[in-house]
Design a protein around this motif. Structure first.
Motif, PDB file in Angstrom:
ATOM      1  N   GLU A 145     -13.528  -2.855  37.600  1.00 37.55           N
ATOM      2  CA  GLU A 145     -13.826  -4.366  37.635  1.00 37.55           C
ATOM      3  C   GLU A 145     -15.133  -4.430  38.282  1.00 37.55           C
ATOM      4  OE1 GLU A 145     -10.950  -3.154  38.600  1.00 37.55           O
ATOM      5  OE2 GLU A 145      -9.408  -4.065  37.586  1.00 37.55           O
ATOM      6  N   GLN A 198      -7.557  -6.398  40.870  1.00 35.09           N
ATOM      7  CA  GLN A 198      -8.080  -6.950  39.855  1.00 35.09           C
ATOM      8  C   GLN A 198      -8.228  -8.470  40.095  1.00 35.09           C
ATOM      9  OE1 GLN A 198      -6.246  -6.464  36.267  1.00 35.09           O
ATOM     10  NE2 GLN A 198      -7.663  -7.939  34.963  1.00 35.09           N
ATOM     11  N   ARG A 202     -11.985 -10.276  40.602  1.00 38.97           N
ATOM     12  CA  ARG A 202     -12.271 -11.539  39.682  1.00 38.97           C
ATOM     13  C   ARG A 202     -12.767 -12.544  40.221  1.00 38.97           C
ATOM     14  NH1 ARG A 202      -7.442 -12.301  37.429  1.00 38.97           N
ATOM     15  NH2 ARG A 202      -7.976 -10.843  35.803  1.00 38.97           N
TER      16      ARG A 202
END
Length: 426
Positions: A80, A208, A212
């Motif tokens: 990510e 994740q 994010r």
């Protein structure tokens, strides 16, 4: 109502038929914004991209080698963050610092020995239930002062990770306390259960969600710092809005000199209708100018202005305030030349005070409060909020300030123009 609209339409057509005027109110600010963006490095590579920096070089030294240290390494090296970070993993902290000093790296993240055990001590190392750290061991972020924006992003990632760890430790403590108080487990079992629960809650098996949030916040922060067009485009648009407003108001005195205003005065049209019609014409020209500039910058520079309805309402209110100043100048001046001179001076002064050339936060408190008399300052406040992800509801204060400014100035200008014998007299 029809005479008012016809006068407004006539003035609007005359403004946009004038090639010199069109050059000044649309092409001029667009080219000036483009030129300043080129000088500021907006198109000089990824460093000027509105998406923020990519591939930030970070060197990581994991001396802990246990669960939390490995979890942080996993976060920094996760897919990510591939586009954001370019981590390098070594075992020598002195070499990591040397790379930062030589500007090969933006920052060094050094995870010290015993980091995991300082948070979750092993049996017999801690007090109540193994959840109170026996000693404080801190992660070291060795920053490159020449890359403050990149360092800020790395620091925000570390802070988010540590917040997750601390939350897991505290939740583990409170959960075990509740279990003991309700007799679900024995006090001698608290240490084992609490430590296992705390580690489970703090673990980042799938980073994740954490990444994010961090990447989004960092991207917003860095985009604000790096993309010079984000600040230049609204500033130039508001700067030339003042020019458009004063130039349009100048037509009152110009038509007086050309005898066309006197011809209108001998018709059944009232002086109030003439003033309102001309004011609407100037207002519409300002709105159209702003829409064209914002639309062009969105298409060509891929700028994100924010919430559509917020931007639209802000354009309408800022144009109204600018027209109020333009009409006031027309009411105080006696010749078109005076309007042009006063308007140009006001445009530059308001541009300096209102944030078109400098960040308002860098001004002294006295100058900052003085800037509140300009539509530029309130407009910049609104555009900044919207560009940062705000909505229409969050710019109510700038909108109300612009509305009251426009209404008050227009009322004063109308009263002065109505009493002006040299203007509204057949």
């Amino acid at each position: 109502m029809r005479p008012i609209l016809l006068i407004a339409l006539k003035d609007l057509i005359l403004i946009f038929r004038d090639r010199a005027m069109l050059l000044m109110i649309v092409i001029g600010p667009f080219l000036l914004t483009l030129g300043m963006g080129l000088v500021g490095g907006r198109f000089g590579g990824s460093g000027g991209s509105s998406s923020g920096p990519t591939d930030i070089p970070v060197v990581v030294v994991n001396q802990d080698g246990e669960e939390l240290g490995n979890a942080l390494v996993k976060v920094l090296d996760s897919p990510e963050l591939d586009d954001l970070l370019a981590p390098t993993f070594i075992s020598d902290p002195d070499m990591a610092k040397q790379w930062v000093n030589e500007d090969q790296m933006a920052a060094a993240v050094i995870i010290p020995p015993g980091f995991t055990r300082s948070v979750f001590p092993s049996a017999g190392e801690a007090g109540a239930w193994g959840l109170v750290p026996s000693s404080e061991v801190s992660i070291l972020l060795y920053a490159n002062p020449q890359r403050p924006n990149s360092v800020a992003i790395v620091e925000s990632i570390l802070r988010a990770f540590l917040f997750r760890v601390e939350k897991g430790r505290i939740l583990g403590w409170t959960t075990v306390a509740s279990l003991v108080l309700h007799g679900e487990i024995q006090p001698e079992q608290a240490e084992v259960v609490g430590r296992a629960l705390g580690e489970s809650l703090a673990r980042v098996d799938n980073p994740q969600d954490l990444i994010r949030v961090v990447a989004l916040e960092a991207g917003k922060s860095e985009a604000t710092r790096v993309d010079i067009m984000t600040a230049l485009a609204p500033g130039m648009a508001l700067l030339f809005l003042m020019f458009t407003a004063t130039y349009g108001a100048r037509s009152l005195l110009a038509e007086r000199r050309q005898q066309t205003l006197q011809r209108l005065m001998i018709t059944p049209i009232t002086p109030a209708q003439i003033l309102i019609g001309k004011g609407i014409g100037v207002y519409l020209s300002g709105v159209i100018q702003q829409v064209l500039l914002i639309g062009a910058s969105t298409l060509l520079f891929t700028l994100r202005w924010g919430d559509f309805w917020g931007v639209l309402v802000l354009i309408l209110c800022a144009s109204f305030a600018a027209v109020g100043w333009g009409l006031l100048i027309a009411a105080l001046a006696r010749t078109p030349g005076q309007v042009a001179s006063m308007g140009s001076a006001l445009m530059l002064v308001f541009g300096l005070l209102g944030g078109s050339f400098v960040d308002l936060q860098n001004l002294s408190p006295a100058i900052y409060w003085l800037s509140r008399i300009t539509p530029n300052a309130w407009g910049m406040d609104g555009f900044s909020i919207l560009a940062g992800g705000g909505s229409l509801a969050q710019i109510i204060r700038p909108l109300l300030a612009l509305i009251f400014m426009g209404g008050g100035l227009t009322a004063v200008a109308g009263w002065l123009l109505a009493r002006s014998r040299h203007l509204l007299q057949a």
